[in-house]
Design a protein around this motif. Structure first.
Motif, PDB file in Angstrom:
ATOM      1  N   ALA B  31      -7.080  -6.913  12.884  1.00  0.00           N
ATOM      2  CA  ALA B  31      -7.362  -7.418  11.543  1.00  0.00           C
ATOM      3  C   ALA B  31      -6.093  -7.926  10.866  1.00  0.00           C
ATOM      4  O   ALA B  31      -5.022  -7.325  11.012  1.00  0.00           O
ATOM      5  N   LEU B  32      -6.247  -9.003  10.132  1.00  0.00           N
ATOM      6  CA  LEU B  32      -5.113  -9.606   9.419  1.00  0.00           C
ATOM      7  C   LEU B  32      -5.594 -10.058   8.049  1.00  0.00           C
ATOM      8  O   LEU B  32      -6.709 -10.565   7.907  1.00  0.00           O
ATOM      9  N   TYR B  33      -4.760  -9.849   7.054  1.00  0.00           N
ATOM     10  CA  TYR B  33      -5.119 -10.135   5.670  1.00  0.00           C
ATOM     11  C   TYR B  33      -4.005 -10.932   4.998  1.00  0.00           C
ATOM     12  O   TYR B  33      -2.820 -10.704   5.276  1.00  0.00           O
ATOM     13  N   TRP B  34      -4.404 -11.817   4.094  1.00  0.00           N
ATOM     14  CA  TRP B  34      -3.437 -12.499   3.236  1.00  0.00           C
ATOM     15  C   TRP B  34      -3.710 -12.111   1.788  1.00  0.00           C
ATOM     16  O   TRP B  34      -4.871 -12.066   1.350  1.00  0.00           O
ATOM     17  N   TYR B  35      -2.617 -11.847   1.067  1.00  0.00           N
ATOM     18  CA  TYR B  35      -2.691 -11.552  -0.362  1.00  0.00           C
ATOM     19  C   TYR B  35      -1.676 -12.446  -1.083  1.00  0.00           C
ATOM     20  O   TYR B  35      -0.721 -12.945  -0.493  1.00  0.00           O
ATOM     21  N   ARG B  36      -1.909 -12.598  -2.382  1.00  0.00           N
ATOM     22  CA  ARG B  36      -0.964 -13.326  -3.212  1.00  0.00           C
ATOM     23  C   ARG B  36      -0.545 -12.404  -4.357  1.00  0.00           C
ATOM     24  O   ARG B  36      -1.391 -11.751  -4.986  1.00  0.00           O
ATOM     25  N   GLN B  37       0.758 -12.404  -4.621  1.00  0.00           N
ATOM     26  CA  GLN B  37       1.297 -11.567  -5.695  1.00  0.00           C
ATOM     27  C   GLN B  37       2.000 -12.472  -6.682  1.00  0.00           C
ATOM     28  O   GLN B  37       3.014 -13.097  -6.379  1.00  0.00           O
ATOM     29  N   TYR B  90       3.547 -14.555  -1.204  1.00  0.00           N
ATOM     30  CA  TYR B  90       2.389 -14.467  -0.329  1.00  0.00           C
ATOM     31  C   TYR B  90       2.648 -13.372   0.708  1.00  0.00           C
ATOM     32  O   TYR B  90       3.596 -13.447   1.484  1.00  0.00           O
ATOM     33  N   LEU B  91       1.781 -12.361   0.661  1.00  0.00           N
ATOM     34  CA  LEU B  91       1.940 -11.200   1.528  1.00  0.00           C
ATOM     35  C   LEU B  91       0.892 -11.210   2.626  1.00  0.00           C
ATOM     36  O   LEU B  91      -0.275 -11.542   2.386  1.00  0.00           O
ATOM     37  N   CYS B  92       1.317 -10.825   3.799  1.00  0.00           N
ATOM     38  CA  CYS B  92       0.418 -10.692   4.933  1.00  0.00           C
ATOM     39  C   CYS B  92       0.369  -9.218   5.319  1.00  0.00           C
ATOM     40  O   CYS B  92       1.369  -8.495   5.185  1.00  0.00           O
ATOM     41  N   ALA B  93      -0.783  -8.767   5.772  1.00  0.00           N
ATOM     42  CA  ALA B  93      -0.924  -7.388   6.230  1.00  0.00           C
ATOM     43  C   ALA B  93      -1.783  -7.369   7.484  1.00  0.00           C
ATOM     44  O   ALA B  93      -2.565  -8.298   7.724  1.00  0.00           O
ATOM     45  N   SER B  94      -1.633  -6.335   8.275  1.00  0.00           N
ATOM     46  CA  SER B  94      -2.504  -6.187   9.439  1.00  0.00           C
ATOM     47  C   SER B  94      -2.939  -4.736   9.557  1.00  0.00           C
ATOM     48  O   SER B  94      -2.296  -3.827   9.013  1.00  0.00           O
ATOM     49  N   SER B  95      -4.059  -4.537  10.230  1.00  0.00           N
ATOM     50  CA  SER B  95      -4.543  -3.177  10.487  1.00  0.00           C
ATOM     51  C   SER B  95      -5.179  -3.141  11.863  1.00  0.00           C
ATOM     52  O   SER B  95      -5.553  -4.173  12.419  1.00  0.00           O
ATOM     53  N   SER B  96      -5.319  -1.932  12.370  1.00  0.00           N
ATOM     54  CA  SER B  96      -5.711  -1.808  13.783  1.00  0.00           C
ATOM     55  C   SER B  96      -7.170  -2.161  14.032  1.00  0.00           C
ATOM     56  O   SER B  96      -7.514  -2.678  15.087  1.00  0.00           O
ATOM     57  N   ARG B  97      -8.040  -1.877  13.060  1.00  0.00           N
ATOM     58  CA  ARG B  97      -9.456  -2.108  13.322  1.00  0.00           C
ATOM     59  C   ARG B  97     -10.063  -3.166  12.427  1.00  0.00           C
ATOM     60  O   ARG B  97     -10.796  -4.024  12.853  1.00  0.00           O
ATOM     61  N   GLY B  98      -9.781  -3.068  11.153  1.00  0.00           N
ATOM     62  CA  GLY B  98     -10.319  -4.067  10.246  1.00  0.00           C
ATOM     63  C   GLY B  98     -11.752  -3.813   9.855  1.00  0.00           C
ATOM     64  O   GLY B  98     -12.513  -3.217  10.602  1.00  0.00           O
ATOM     65  N   GLY B  99     -12.096  -4.254   8.665  1.00  0.00           N
ATOM     66  CA  GLY B  99     -13.450  -4.100   8.188  1.00  0.00           C
ATOM     67  C   GLY B  99     -13.804  -2.669   7.852  1.00  0.00           C
ATOM     68  O   GLY B  99     -14.933  -2.373   7.451  1.00  0.00           O
ATOM     69  N   VAL B 100     -12.850  -1.786   8.034  1.00  0.00           N
ATOM     70  CA  VAL B 100     -13.098  -0.369   7.771  1.00  0.00           C
ATOM     71  C   VAL B 100     -12.268   0.030   6.574  1.00  0.00           C
ATOM     72  O   VAL B 100     -11.045  -0.105   6.595  1.00  0.00           O
TER      73      VAL B 100
END
Lengths: 116, 116
Positions: B31-37, B90-100
């Motif tokens: 899983a990968l996410y983009w955020y804006r701060q 612009y921040l990026c994040a990742s997680s091992s499974r996603g959607g959880v």
């Protein structure tokens, strides 16, 4: 929709004093709660999270938070702060998004300023 | 690498130009996410990837914003015809499974975008 309120935009405190950073959330469903810390010019780092079980959660760097369902709060505490704790602290709630995906909804942040 | 990396760390561009921001997630994270701060809006969710697909694009502020992910790894956020209000981190994040909801997201250091 879920939301997070951090009432204090800035909290000044002296070194070795205790501190509490307040976080309240609103949700019609069960949520997961998180505290992240952001040091200057860095990304966010997870301090602790509440998923279920014991309402007192211990995190890194001596921080802890208590989940209070009746008060819809998740306040962050530390009994004795250090200069190095100066940072921005974000409370977040995991909320259902499109297609069942759960996204993080953040509060506006609290800047902790620790002085000697 | 050990953590999420983003490039460039800083980007200054002129209004109307296109920009590309890159994110390298933690190896193995699906899983990968983009955020804006930004100062006015705090931390906002933009888009979520599970593998190469983006089941949730609900946070993209306009059709000038797009993102893709290739090989289930690197992601690029593209902003076309940049406007001054696009200035943000612009921040990026990742997680091992996603959607959880309980999954911990690990954040990169961000890309600071300044639109002149």
């Amino acid at each position: 929709a879920q939301s997070v309120t951090q009432l204090d935009s800035q909290v000044p405190v002296f070194e070795e004093a205790p501190v509490e950073l307040r976080c309240n959330y609103s949700s019609s469903v069960s949520v997961y709660l998180f505290w992240y810390v952001q040091y200057p010019n860095q990304g966010l780092q997870l301090l602790l999270k509440y998923l279920s079980g014991s309402t007192l959660v211990k995190g890194i760097n001596g921080f802890e938070a208590e989940f209070n369902k009746s008060q819809t709060s998740f306040h962050l505490r530390k009994p004795s702060v250090h200069i190095s704790d100066t940072a921005e602290y974000f409370c977040a709630v995991s909320a259902p998004g499109n297609t069942g995906f759960q996204k993080l909804v953040f509060g506006t942040g609290t800047r902790l300023l620790v002085s000697p | 690498g050990a953590g999420v990396s983003q490039s460039p760390s800083n980007k200054v561009t002129e209004k109307g130009k296109d920009v590309e921001l890159r994110c390298d997630p933690i190896s193995g994270h699906t899983a990968l996410y983009w955020y804006r701060q930004s100062l006015g809006q705090g931390l906002e969710f933009l888009i979520y990837f599970q593998g190469n697909s983006a089941p949730d694009k609900s946070g993209l502020p306009s059709d000038r914003f797009s993102a893709e992910r290739t090989g289930g790894s690197v992601s690029t956020l593209t902003i076309q015809r940049t406007q001054q209000e696009d200035s943000a981190v612009y921040l990026c994040a990742s997680s091992s499974r996603g959607g959880v909801g309980a999954d911990t997201q690990y954040f990169g250091p961000g890309t600071r975008l300044t639109v002149l």
